[in-house]
Design an enzyme around this catalytic site. Sequence first.
Site, PDB file in Angstrom:
ATOM      1  N   PRO A  17       0.850  -1.198   0.000  1.00 53.47           N
ATOM      2  CA  PRO A  17       0.000   0.000   0.000  1.00 53.47           C
ATOM      3  C   PRO A  17       0.881   1.241   0.000  1.00 53.47           C
ATOM      4  O   PRO A  17       1.838   1.319   0.772  1.00 53.47           O
ATOM      5  CB  PRO A  17      -0.764  -0.121   1.327  1.00 53.47           C
ATOM      6  CG  PRO A  17       0.059  -1.015   2.186  1.00 53.47           C
ATOM      7  CD  PRO A  17       0.835  -1.913   1.269  1.00 53.47           C
ATOM      8  N   MET A  18       0.596   2.204  -0.875  1.00 52.55           N
ATOM      9  CA  MET A  18       1.384   3.439  -0.888  1.00 52.55           C
ATOM     10  C   MET A  18       0.472   4.628  -1.188  1.00 52.55           C
ATOM     11  O   MET A  18      -0.168   4.675  -2.252  1.00 52.55           O
ATOM     12  CB  MET A  18       2.522   3.357  -1.912  1.00 52.55           C
ATOM     13  CG  MET A  18       3.663   2.449  -1.487  1.00 52.55           C
ATOM     14  SD  MET A  18       5.005   2.426  -2.690  1.00 52.55           S
ATOM     15  CE  MET A  18       4.330   1.375  -3.965  1.00 52.55           C
ATOM     16  N   GLN A  71      -6.809  -0.813   3.145  1.00 54.61           N
ATOM     17  CA  GLN A  71      -6.052  -0.580   4.388  1.00 54.61           C
ATOM     18  C   GLN A  71      -6.608   0.625   5.151  1.00 54.61           C
ATOM     19  O   GLN A  71      -6.846   1.686   4.567  1.00 54.61           O
ATOM     20  CB  GLN A  71      -4.575  -0.336   4.074  1.00 54.61           C
ATOM     21  CG  GLN A  71      -3.733  -0.361   5.349  1.00 54.61           C
ATOM     22  CD  GLN A  71      -2.315   0.124   5.137  1.00 54.61           C
ATOM     23  OE1 GLN A  71      -2.089   1.251   4.715  1.00 54.61           O
ATOM     24  NE2 GLN A  71      -1.355  -0.715   5.445  1.00 54.61           N
ATOM     25  N   CYS A 101       2.748   3.331   9.614  1.00 55.70           N
ATOM     26  CA  CYS A 101       3.072   4.608   8.972  1.00 55.70           C
ATOM     27  C   CYS A 101       3.881   5.492   9.933  1.00 55.70           C
ATOM     28  O   CYS A 101       3.450   5.759  11.049  1.00 55.70           O
ATOM     29  CB  CYS A 101       1.797   5.323   8.553  1.00 55.70           C
ATOM     30  SG  CYS A 101       2.168   6.916   7.805  1.00 55.70           S
ATOM     31  N   LYS A 140      -0.271  -4.602   9.128  1.00 60.29           N
ATOM     32  CA  LYS A 140       1.057  -4.268   8.581  1.00 60.29           C
ATOM     33  C   LYS A 140       1.737  -3.333   9.574  1.00 60.29           C
ATOM     34  O   LYS A 140       1.167  -2.313   9.967  1.00 60.29           O
ATOM     35  CB  LYS A 140       0.904  -3.597   7.221  1.00 60.29           C
ATOM     36  CG  LYS A 140       2.220  -3.143   6.585  1.00 60.29           C
ATOM     37  CD  LYS A 140       1.988  -2.779   5.111  1.00 60.29           C
ATOM     38  CE  LYS A 140       3.245  -2.280   4.422  1.00 60.29           C
ATOM     39  NZ  LYS A 140       3.635  -0.924   4.799  1.00 60.29           N
ATOM     40  N   ASN A 203       8.670  -7.341   4.074  1.00 56.44           N
ATOM     41  CA  ASN A 203       8.674  -6.103   3.274  1.00 56.44           C
ATOM     42  C   ASN A 203       9.881  -5.241   3.622  1.00 56.44           C
ATOM     43  O   ASN A 203      10.302  -5.178   4.766  1.00 56.44           O
ATOM     44  CB  ASN A 203       7.351  -5.341   3.552  1.00 56.44           C
ATOM     45  CG  ASN A 203       7.327  -3.927   2.986  1.00 56.44           C
ATOM     46  OD1 ASN A 203       7.172  -2.960   3.733  1.00 56.44           O
ATOM     47  ND2 ASN A 203       7.480  -3.788   1.695  1.00 56.44           N
ATOM     48  N   GLY A 204      10.420  -4.601   2.596  1.00 58.39           N
ATOM     49  CA  GLY A 204      11.505  -3.651   2.796  1.00 58.39           C
ATOM     50  C   GLY A 204      12.652  -3.865   1.844  1.00 58.39           C
ATOM     51  O   GLY A 204      13.348  -4.883   1.902  1.00 58.39           O
ATOM     52  N   ASP A 205      12.835  -2.886   0.929  1.00 55.69           N
ATOM     53  CA  ASP A 205      13.988  -2.849   0.031  1.00 55.69           C
ATOM     54  C   ASP A 205      14.083  -4.006  -0.953  1.00 55.69           C
ATOM     55  O   ASP A 205      15.190  -4.371  -1.361  1.00 55.69           O
ATOM     56  CB  ASP A 205      15.298  -2.770   0.838  1.00 55.69           C
ATOM     57  CG  ASP A 205      15.395  -1.493   1.665  1.00 55.69           C
ATOM     58  OD1 ASP A 205      14.564  -0.596   1.443  1.00 55.69           O
ATOM     59  OD2 ASP A 205      16.288  -1.410   2.525  1.00 55.69           O
ATOM     60  N   GLY A 227       7.257  -2.330  -2.512  1.00 58.52           N
ATOM     61  CA  GLY A 227       6.727  -0.967  -2.525  1.00 58.52           C
ATOM     62  C   GLY A 227       7.441  -0.109  -3.546  1.00 58.52           C
ATOM     63  O   GLY A 227       7.148  -0.159  -4.749  1.00 58.52           O
TER      64      GLY A 227
HETATM   65  C1  LIG Z   1       5.123   7.094  -1.139  1.00 53.94           C
HETATM   66  C2  LIG Z   1       4.867   6.028  -0.103  1.00 53.94           C
HETATM   67  C3  LIG Z   1       3.612   5.902   0.456  1.00 53.94           C
HETATM   68  C4  LIG Z   1       3.358   4.912   1.405  1.00 53.94           C
HETATM   69  N1  LIG Z   1       2.097   4.768   1.911  1.00 53.94           N
HETATM   70  C5  LIG Z   1       1.811   3.710   2.724  1.00 53.94           C
HETATM   71  C6  LIG Z   1       0.479   3.424   3.130  1.00 53.94           C
HETATM   72  O1  LIG Z   1      -0.478   4.124   2.763  1.00 53.94           O
HETATM   73  N2  LIG Z   1       0.293   2.343   3.938  1.00 53.94           N
HETATM   74  C7  LIG Z   1       1.323   1.542   4.352  1.00 53.94           C
HETATM   75  O2  LIG Z   1       1.101   0.565   5.070  1.00 53.94           O
HETATM   76  N3  LIG Z   1       2.580   1.793   3.985  1.00 53.94           N
HETATM   77  C8  LIG Z   1       2.838   2.834   3.164  1.00 53.94           C
HETATM   78  N4  LIG Z   1       4.115   3.018   2.720  1.00 53.94           N
HETATM   79  C9  LIG Z   1       5.160   2.046   3.106  1.00 53.94           C
HETATM   80  C10 LIG Z   1       5.249   0.905   2.083  1.00 53.94           C
HETATM   81  O3  LIG Z   1       4.064   0.168   2.039  1.00 53.94           O
HETATM   82  C11 LIG Z   1       6.399  -0.037   2.430  1.00 53.94           C
HETATM   83  O4  LIG Z   1       6.159  -0.599   3.693  1.00 53.94           O
HETATM   84  C12 LIG Z   1       7.756   0.675   2.482  1.00 53.94           C
HETATM   85  O5  LIG Z   1       7.912   1.559   1.396  1.00 53.94           O
HETATM   86  C13 LIG Z   1       8.911  -0.329   2.490  1.00 53.94           C
HETATM   87  O6  LIG Z   1       8.864  -1.156   1.365  1.00 53.94           O
HETATM   88  P1  LIG Z   1       9.785  -0.885   0.065  1.00 53.94           P
HETATM   89  O7  LIG Z   1      11.204  -0.820   0.539  1.00 53.94           O
HETATM   90  O8  LIG Z   1       9.511  -2.049  -0.842  1.00 53.94           O
HETATM   91  O9  LIG Z   1       9.334   0.425  -0.500  1.00 53.94           O
HETATM   92  C14 LIG Z   1       4.395   4.034   1.822  1.00 53.94           C
HETATM   93  C15 LIG Z   1       5.664   4.189   1.252  1.00 53.94           C
HETATM   94  C16 LIG Z   1       5.907   5.148   0.296  1.00 53.94           C
HETATM   95  C17 LIG Z   1       7.281   5.269  -0.304  1.00 53.94           C
END
Ligand SMILES: Cc1cc2nc3c(=O)[nH]c(=O)nc-3n(C[C@H](O)[C@H](O)[C@H](O)COP(=O)(O)O)c2cc1C
Length: 330
Positions: A17-18, A71, A101, A140, A203-205, A227
């Site tokens: 979710p982003m 979410q 968050c 999450k 999750n992460g990177d 993400g």
């Molecule tokens: C622009 C942006 C918006 C995000 N919005 C949410 C969100 O609405 N809900 C959530 O659980 N995480 C949110 N995240 C976190 C991501 O879901 C994810 O946990 C985090 O970016 C780490 O994963 P990644 O390294 O694959 O990006 C957001 C991250 C980014 C960069």
Amino acid sequence: MKIGSIDLGLRPVFLAPMEDVTDMSFRLMCKRFGADMVYTEFVSSDALIRHVNKTKLKLTVSDEERPVAIQIYGKDVASMAEAARLCEAAGPDIIDINFGCPVKKVAGKGAGAGMLRNIPLMLDITKEVVKAVKLPVTVKTRLGWDMDNLIIVDLAEKLQDCGIAALTVHGRTRSQMYTGQADWTLIRQIKENPRMNIPIIGNGDVTSAEICKERFDSCGVDAVMVGRGSIGRPWIFREIKHFLTTGEKLPDEDFSWYLNILKEQVRQSVEQLDERRGILHIRRHLAATPLFKNIPDFKKTRVAMLRAETVSDLFSILNEIPQINKIIDF
Ligand SMILES: Cc1cc2nc3c(=O)[nH]c(=O)nc-3n(C[C@H](O)[C@H](O)[C@H](O)COP(=O)(O)O)c2cc1C
């Protein structure tokens, strides 16, 4: 692996979710490239129960994107339970609770990752949301508030006891925000805990097919969530799925294949919003895409691309980009 009765297959890969990124058109695009589950942007429970129109629009899900999770976040038990009921009525497959968050306007008020400092309330909310809906509820969250409070292994058990159907863990603390590198060590420890039986989503990177496979192999997670690696690169899911099934890297497509996908994203964004807001919205993807990484002297074009205000100007700029043969090591 299964979440409730939803069968997601072996080693599924999810779109994270982003906020401002995972609107329906992006979710559908990632789905097209193989994302096994997608999540809406987070939705404020308070805004939802006040029937704020803009928030209610975020609940729209379509059959083509299933399975899809909506979410929610918030800090009040009753409003989270009510918001979960409203979300359920919108017809998703799963309700996901955001306890991760880190941004000030959310965590600073005690919601999102702020809940990592009030575990009793976090557990109350989780229990009540589980009770409020028939759909599977997932959570999450992060490793803990900060490095002195890495509580996730113990917390995972407590959340499981609240009746959740799966848990996603982003391998950072709240204090880290998005800095440093995600640490998957504790995610592996959750999986190694014999008391745990719900699926764990790591999750992460994860920014490449190889990293994704390595995370599955070394941490034993049930699913991986991607993400930022998908922003400006929704085709990452196709690369990952191919690598996971064949053990081989998917050959590169022509430059124009990737460019056409980005253009399609521009068109969809403009159609969905309007020309001005659509272009503003899609700039994040254009800025993040790895497609232009190996193009010599790209800086000027990049600035122009990110300043263009009409689709026609933007497409003229994109069409002028020299088509390099060696795309890049995405
Ligand atoms: C622009 C942006 C918006 C995000 N919005 C949410 C969100 O609405 N809900 C959530 O659980 N995480 C949110 N995240 C976190 C991501 O879901 C994810 O946990 C985090 O970016 C780490 O994963 P990644 O390294 O694959 O990006 C957001 C991250 C980014 C960069």
